[in-house]
Structure formats: structure tokens, C-alpha cells
Design a protein around this motif. Sequence first.
Motif, PDB file in Angstrom:
ATOM      1  N   VAL A 194       0.834  -1.204   0.000  1.00 46.50           N
ATOM      2  CA  VAL A 194       0.000   0.000   0.000  1.00 46.50           C
ATOM      3  C   VAL A 194       0.867   1.253   0.000  1.00 46.50           C
ATOM      4  CG1 VAL A 194      -1.652   1.337   1.363  1.00 46.50           C
ATOM      5  CG2 VAL A 194      -1.960  -1.132   1.082  1.00 46.50           C
ATOM      6  N   ARG A 195       1.907   1.249   0.807  1.00 44.19           N
ATOM      7  CA  ARG A 195       2.812   2.397   0.830  1.00 44.19           C
ATOM      8  C   ARG A 195       3.455   2.624  -0.538  1.00 44.19           C
ATOM      9  NH1 ARG A 195       4.848   4.467   5.698  1.00 44.19           N
ATOM     10  NH2 ARG A 195       3.941   3.506   7.567  1.00 44.19           N
ATOM     11  N   HIS A 198       0.801   4.026  -2.998  1.00 47.48           N
ATOM     12  CA  HIS A 198       0.352   5.366  -2.629  1.00 47.48           C
ATOM     13  C   HIS A 198       1.437   6.417  -2.810  1.00 47.48           C
ATOM     14  CE1 HIS A 198      -0.929   8.571   0.324  1.00 47.48           C
ATOM     15  NE2 HIS A 198      -2.051   8.394  -0.355  1.00 47.48           N
ATOM     16  N   GLN A 199       2.650   6.099  -2.390  1.00 48.21           N
ATOM     17  CA  GLN A 199       3.722   7.086  -2.424  1.00 48.21           C
ATOM     18  C   GLN A 199       4.542   7.036  -3.716  1.00 48.21           C
ATOM     19  OE1 GLN A 199       4.672   6.143   2.195  1.00 48.21           O
ATOM     20  NE2 GLN A 199       6.065   7.569   1.255  1.00 48.21           N
ATOM     21  N   LEU A 202       1.686   6.585  -7.173  1.00 42.35           N
ATOM     22  CA  LEU A 202       0.730   7.691  -7.286  1.00 42.35           C
ATOM     23  C   LEU A 202       1.318   9.035  -6.876  1.00 42.35           C
ATOM     24  CD1 LEU A 202      -2.492   5.929  -5.900  1.00 42.35           C
ATOM     25  CD2 LEU A 202      -1.730   6.169  -8.282  1.00 42.35           C
ATOM     26  N   PHE A 204       1.705  10.462  -3.866  1.00 41.34           N
ATOM     27  CA  PHE A 204       1.100  11.166  -2.739  1.00 41.34           C
ATOM     28  C   PHE A 204       2.042  11.165  -1.543  1.00 41.34           C
ATOM     29  CE2 PHE A 204      -2.783   9.690  -4.990  1.00 41.34           C
ATOM     30  CZ  PHE A 204      -3.330  10.935  -5.238  1.00 41.34           C
ATOM     31  N   ASN A 207       0.588   8.825   4.325  1.00 37.61           N
ATOM     32  CA  ASN A 207      -0.631   8.982   5.125  1.00 37.61           C
ATOM     33  C   ASN A 207      -0.776   7.732   5.985  1.00 37.61           C
ATOM     34  OD1 ASN A 207      -3.258   9.107   6.151  1.00 37.61           O
ATOM     35  ND2 ASN A 207      -4.043  10.149   4.337  1.00 37.61           N
ATOM     36  N   LEU A 210      -4.297   6.285   6.611  1.00 39.45           N
ATOM     37  CA  LEU A 210      -4.825   5.545   5.469  1.00 39.45           C
ATOM     38  C   LEU A 210      -4.270   4.134   5.441  1.00 39.45           C
ATOM     39  CD1 LEU A 210      -6.284   5.269   2.736  1.00 39.45           C
ATOM     40  CD2 LEU A 210      -4.234   6.245   1.662  1.00 39.45           C
ATOM     41  N   TYR A 211      -2.962   3.994   5.647  1.00 41.31           N
ATOM     42  CA  TYR A 211      -2.352   2.671   5.647  1.00 41.31           C
ATOM     43  C   TYR A 211      -2.914   1.825   6.780  1.00 41.31           C
ATOM     44  CZ  TYR A 211       1.001   5.525   3.014  1.00 41.31           C
ATOM     45  OH  TYR A 211       1.584   6.403   2.140  1.00 41.31           O
TER      46      TYR A 211
END
Length: 282
Positions: A194-195, A198-199, A202, A204, A207, A210-211
Motif C-alpha cells: 500500500v505504501r 500510494h507514495q 501515485l 502522494f 498517510n 490511510l495505511y
Amino acid sequence: MTLRDVTRKDFTAARRSRALWAVATFLGLMTAVIAFGVSGYRLTPRETVIQLFRTMGGVFGLLLPIVALVASYMAIAGERESGGVKFLLGLPNSRRDVFLGKLASRLGVVTAGVAFMFATATAMAVARNGALPLGVIVGMFVVSWLYAAVFVAVAVSLSAAVAERSRAIAAAVGSYFGLVLLYVIPGVSVALLVRYVHQTLLGFEANVDLYNAILYTSPLIAYRKAMNLVVPSEFEREVLQRAGEGDTLPAYLGDEMSLLVFAVWLAVPLALGYWRFQGADL
């Protein structure tokens, strides 16, 4: 034959499973060894017993799903592969009777297994330490039973959706990998994935909340959080990472939300499994 008859017949058949007895015996012996071996440093006898069950909770987080899956993965798929489901539906029973009867019987088998493990650990702990924190033990049992029930629901639902033993086994193994192992294996865990998405992909900013929210969708994480609800505050453990030093977790990441996670994992798979079974060509 009624729903009660389906449940009784399937419970009798399930409890004869050699694989299930082997797993239950192994876990019973393991809990006895843990109960005998755990000793609290500078802890009172009562605190030592609480520490024991807290330690066992970490082990149960990985092993209770195996008990539930072994007990349940062939609940309906086995009947469909052998043709026995046609006999059950011709007695007459509705598909609802078969589905709920199988679910109830496998829950009964798993409940007996969990009770056996807790009884073994409690007897050993009391004999060695002379203390019985009954409230904590009962609370841990209830939380552990809910956790195991989630995987019974998942396994029975997957079993209702497939018609072959090989597919039932693949579904059971896949559910254990996807709901348990992916949250504990270093290097390939859901948190890292996920990290990365997301980072890195994407772009971003980090967060942590969120994780954490995504991690909290796992029954394993919910089980670890739920244990904090039944032990004294000094035995509570941090399960989710905080955004920064001194920060508190938002309400939707609190320990109480673990019960909602359990409820979702009980209701959604059962609804989907029943829907698939209702429409299956038997």
C-alpha cells in the motif's frame, strides 16, 4: 430431515475427521507447553496467567484460522463433489437448510476445538501459578471464538461456491494467505504494498492513517486489536503505527472497531456464499 437434522448429521461426520483431530491435538499440546513454559518476570501469579494468555493470543492469531479452515473447507463442496447434496435436498430440505446446517455444525466443531485449547491452557496455568483471572480468560475465549468464526464463515461460503475438492482446497489456502500471511510476512506485506502504490506510483505524501485503515480490514489485525478490549490496560499492545510521537489514533482505528470488522467478515462472505449456492447448478 430439518435444519437441526442437517446440523447434527454433519457435526457427527465432521468430528470424525482425522485431519481435524490431528490439528486439534497438536494445538492442545502446544498450548499446554506454552502454559507450562511462560513465566512472568516480577509479575504476580495473576499477572503471569494474563501474560500467558496474551502470548497465546499471538500464536492463535496464526493458527486458529488453520483450525477453522481445515474444519470447514469441504463442508458443502464435499457434498457437491460426491453427489450427497442432491440427497440432502431431496429429503426435503431447502438450500437454506443445507447452508445454515453446515455452517452451524462447523461452528460447533470449531467451538469445541477452541474450548479444548483454552481448557488445557487454563488447567496448566492454574496448576502452575495458582491464579485464575476468569474475566480475562473468558474475554480472550470470546474474542478468539469470534476470530475463528470469521474463518468458518469464509470457508463455508467458499465451499458453497465451488463444486470440487481441489478448488475448495485452493480457496482455503488462498484465503489464509490473503487474510493472514500477507499481513505478517516481512518484505511482501500489505502495508509495504500500500505504501509503495500510494507514495511511489501515485506520488502522494505518506498517510499513516490511510495505511492503518487498510490494514484494519484484516481479521488478524482486528483480532490483535480486540484482545486489548479484554486485558488490563498494562497488557495492551500497540497494533497500528501512530502518525507521530504523542499522536493518538483516530476513532475509526480504535480497538472497539475490531468488533465491526468481525461483523463485516461474518456477514459479507455468508451473504455472498449463500447467494452463489442458491444459484448453483447442482
